[in-house]
Design an enzyme around this catalytic site. Structure first.
Site, PDB file in Angstrom:
ATOM      1  N   HIS A 270       0.794  -1.222   0.000  1.00 42.68           N
ATOM      2  CA  HIS A 270       0.000   0.000   0.000  1.00 42.68           C
ATOM      3  C   HIS A 270       0.831   1.279   0.000  1.00 42.68           C
ATOM      4  O   HIS A 270       0.305   2.364  -0.211  1.00 42.68           O
ATOM      5  CB  HIS A 270      -0.913   0.025   1.234  1.00 42.68           C
ATOM      6  CG  HIS A 270      -0.170   0.239   2.515  1.00 42.68           C
ATOM      7  ND1 HIS A 270       0.503  -0.778   3.150  1.00 42.68           N
ATOM      8  CD2 HIS A 270       0.037   1.348   3.272  1.00 42.68           C
ATOM      9  CE1 HIS A 270       1.070  -0.311   4.246  1.00 42.68           C
ATOM     10  NE2 HIS A 270       0.820   0.980   4.345  1.00 42.68           N
ATOM     11  N   ARG A 271       2.136   1.178   0.217  1.00 42.94           N
ATOM     12  CA  ARG A 271       2.931   2.393   0.349  1.00 42.94           C
ATOM     13  C   ARG A 271       3.096   3.094  -0.996  1.00 42.94           C
ATOM     14  O   ARG A 271       3.245   2.441  -2.029  1.00 42.94           O
ATOM     15  CB  ARG A 271       4.298   2.081   0.971  1.00 42.94           C
ATOM     16  CG  ARG A 271       4.162   1.599   2.407  1.00 42.94           C
ATOM     17  CD  ARG A 271       5.470   1.594   3.157  1.00 42.94           C
ATOM     18  NE  ARG A 271       5.249   1.124   4.523  1.00 42.94           N
ATOM     19  CZ  ARG A 271       4.919   1.903   5.537  1.00 42.94           C
ATOM     20  NH1 ARG A 271       4.778   3.204   5.343  1.00 42.94           N
ATOM     21  NH2 ARG A 271       4.729   1.398   6.742  1.00 42.94           N
TER      22      ARG A 271
END
Length: 358
Positions: free
Chosen positions: A200-201
């Site tokens: 998700h980064r």
């Protein structure tokens, strides 16, 4: 004593639960839960409150999505009014999301003591928004509750007074310990063996070229073993932009986000977890599941030095070879569980807070 908790994103909820439950045992403590609405999708938010047994938030600021500046500013504007109205004695924040740093700045200006749960973690990489949030929050906090000894060392090096720092252990592990017994009641249709992925980064999902390379690598891995990837809605929306046809890779299973218990089930039964999440590095270390982290650094180095985690960066050749080694030879190392990761961190935090109010 009136303690107000501020949370905003799903990692916060797992950290909040043990502290709320522990403080429930003290009649002199009044608790208020504020949800900023930073995560607002049901599978990213509401279901966590239900599964973790946390009371419904007393206030929801309903900030929603937006840039870092948008979220932080709107949380500050809405939170200030609410704090003035409620007049808490202390405010607790958790982790390193925008809700955390926004709350710390508002409380500092209103002269309300702010306490940070999961303090002292550092990656050394200020290009990460979370690193900036951690540093700013820790500079403003009155009490700093650290999950591991490296957190204490980082804070001392930055000039924090030792009496402000409390090594309490890992509240994420408190929740994990409490919920593991419920995992086997979960019904999920999964292959006998699989690799679990969560990414998700921004460094992995916002750069379309990098995202395409990662998905191509995951597709290659899926030719040997099924891959389950519960994908963030924002990341899924980018698939059309990178011209990645999911249907061409039937063993790369892109799922919608799942609840906490469902994700624990997936972790517990995975041969390997590939992630960029800090919390999952911790959970896999506790459960002794091999973990490959798609980052150049980590604010949780104890998961590498003691646990089952390995950093592979964004080098897809390294990710492929490390995955192959784990699948062929089993775990690359048998890690240890760090000290005080024993399911009692919330109790330690509650005890310290009660002492503050005496």
């Amino acid at each position: 004593m009136h303690i107000l908790h501020v949370v905003g994103a799903r990692p916060n909820f797992m950290k909040l639960a043990p502290v709320v439950h522990a403080l429930d045992g003290f009649q002199q403590i009044q608790q208020t839960i504020v949800h900023t609405g930073q995560h607002y999708d049901r599978n990213m938010s509401d279901v966590f409150f239900e599964q973790l047994g946390i009371p419904e938030p007393d206030v929801n600021l309903e900030v929603g999505s937006g840039s870092h500046a948008f979220q932080t500013a709107h949380i500050m504007l809405r939170l200030e009014e609410m704090l003035i109205k409620n007049s808490p004695d202390r405010v607790l924040v958790y982790g390193d999301v925008n809700s955390t740093v926004a709350t710390a700045m508002v409380c500092a200006k209103l002269l309300i003591p702010i306490d940070h749960v999961e303090a002292g973690l550092r990656s050394g990489d200020r290009t990460m928004p979370e690193e900036v949030n951690r540093i700013v929050t820790d500079r403003l906090a009155s009490l700093l509750f650290t999950p591991s000894e490296d957190g204490n060392e980082n804070l001392i090096a930055e000039g924090v007074k030792p009496e402000q720092i409390h090594l309490v252990g890992n509240v994420m592990i408190d929740t994990l310990v409490r919920m593991l017994s419920k995992v086997e009641g979960i019904q999920l249709s999964v292959p006998t063996e699989y690799v679990l992925v969560t990414l998700h980064r921004p460094s992995n999902t916002d750069d379309l070229e990098v995202l395409h390379e990662i998905l191509t690598t995951l597709s290659d891995i899926a030719s040997d073993i099924p891959v389950i990837f519960p994908i963030h809605p924002r990341t899924r929306s980018r698939l059309s932009s990178i011209n990645f046809d999911v249907t061409a890779h039937p063993k790369l299973n892109l799922w919608d986000p799942v609840g906490y218990l469902e994700f624990l089930y997936l972790q517990k039964h995975a041969k390997l977890v590939i992630t960029d999440s800090g919390g999952i590095q911790e959970e896999t270390t506790y459960m002794q599941i091999p973990c490959l982290t798609v980052r150049e650094n980590t604010e949780r180095p104890v998961t590498v030095t003691m646990g089952t985690n390995m950093l592979v960066g964004q080098n897809m050749a390294t990710l492929r070879s490390a995955t192959r080694e784990i699948l062929q030879n089993g775990r690359t190392k048998h890690g240890q569980i760090p000290p005080l990761w024993d399911g009692k961190a919330g109790e330690r935090i509650a005890s310290i807070l009660v002492q503050q109010g005496i």
